[in-house]
Design an enzyme around this catalytic site. Structure first.
Site, PDB file in Angstrom:
ATOM      1  CG  HIS A 127     -56.605  16.280   5.725  1.00  0.00           C
ATOM      2  ND1 HIS A 127     -56.170  15.068   6.204  1.00  0.00           N
ATOM      3  CD2 HIS A 127     -56.552  17.130   6.773  1.00  0.00           C
ATOM      4  CE1 HIS A 127     -55.854  15.171   7.469  1.00  0.00           C
ATOM      5  NE2 HIS A 127     -56.087  16.418   7.862  1.00  0.00           N
ATOM      6  CG  ASP A 128     -56.482  12.339   3.617  1.00  0.00           C
ATOM      7  OD1 ASP A 128     -56.076  11.940   2.520  1.00  0.00           O
ATOM      8  OD2 ASP A 128     -55.818  13.090   4.359  1.00  0.00           O
ATOM      9  N   GLY A 145     -60.415  15.531   9.578  1.00  0.00           N
ATOM     10  CA  GLY A 145     -59.752  14.691   8.602  1.00  0.00           C
ATOM     11  C   GLY A 145     -60.092  13.215   8.720  1.00  0.00           C
TER      12      GLY A 145
END
Length: 270
Positions: A127-128, A145
């Site tokens: 994520h991200d 992440g």
């Protein structure tokens, strides 16, 4: 991205939500599943047994091979169902068994992958993460992440990157490297944890860097790794390279900008 509601080339066994938006030239292989918030641009092919879900946007002319999982929720206990996104650009090759997660609400909510990337099998993009253009991720390389990967980066197989680490443009990791600090532009590293070995001179030659630009990169390497300077003193010496090698000014500015954004707590690969 212009999308059409005309029927796409979808295998009879694929499950495509009626709300998904696929250009009429998209092909989807057997037993793949595509969710309602997915948008896929012209010329992209999706192989067999893929799952594409979440708020996922995929651009033009991507090749997505079999058994990929794209747009799944982040592996983050804080995630509570927010409508975060995965955005993938154009002309990427994504080989088998990769997993790309959507973003998380505390960090902008978007995972981004740029254009013209070559992603080999079993790669994980958490994520991200922000991945630039023209990168190569070898088999089983993994981003935790919030990792940022610059243009033209090459990750050797089984590379692991700690969360919030940044990799500068044209950097290179050897097989099974573990990054727990920022990897500056142009630097080649190896080890667990990774240590700087050299600069990516062969890669720069292949990309058309002139002799003067490569000489400036060599001088950056000397300042950062050979002369025992503090990071601040190395940056002062690097800043002077623009005068000696005017052609290298964009490269010097890129390096300085990267180093200025490095957290003192994390530091750079040494």
């Amino acid at each position: 991205m212009s999308l059409s509601t005309a029927p796409a080339a979808i295998h009879a066994t694929a499950l495509i939500d009626p709300l998904a938006q696929l250009d009429s030239s998209v092909s989807v292989g057997p037993y793949s599943v595509i969710g309602p918030h997915v948008r896929i641009g012209a010329g992209t092919t999706v192989g067999a047994h893929c799952v594409i879900e979440g708020h996922t946007t995929i651009g033009r002319d991507n090749q997505i091979f079999a058994f990929n999982a794209l747009g799944g929720i982040p592996q983050d206990k804080k995630y509570a169902g927010e409508p975060c996104e995965l955005v993938i650009g154009d002309r990427n090759t994504i080989r088998e068994f990769c997993s790309f997660n959507i973003g998380s609400p505390g960090a902008g909510g978007v995972t981004r992958v740029g254009d013209d990337n070559w992603i080999m099998a079993y790669v994980h993009v958490a994520h991200d993460c922000i991945v630039g253009n023209h990168t190569i991720f070898a088999n089983n390389s993994t981003l935790a992440g919030h990792v940022e990967v610059g243009d033209w980066v090459i990750l050797g197989g089984f590379t692991g990157v700690h969360q919030f680490v940044r990799l500068g443009a044209h950097s290179f990791t050897a097989i099974s490297s573990v990054l727990v600090a920022d990897l500056p532009p142009f630097v080649m590293c190896q080890g667990q944890p990774a240590e700087a070995r050299s600069m990516n001179f062969e890669g720069l030659r292949r990309r058309g860097f002139s002799a003067a630009r490569i000489a400036a990169v060599k001088a950056m390497h000397k300042a950062l790794y050979r002369d025992g300077l503090t990071l601040q003193d190395a940056m002062l010496r690097i800043a002077d390279l623009s005068e000696k090698y005017p052609e290298s000014t964009p490269d010097v500015q890129m390096m300085l900008s990267f180093l200025e954004q490095t957290s003192p707590r994390r530091g750079i690969v040494r």
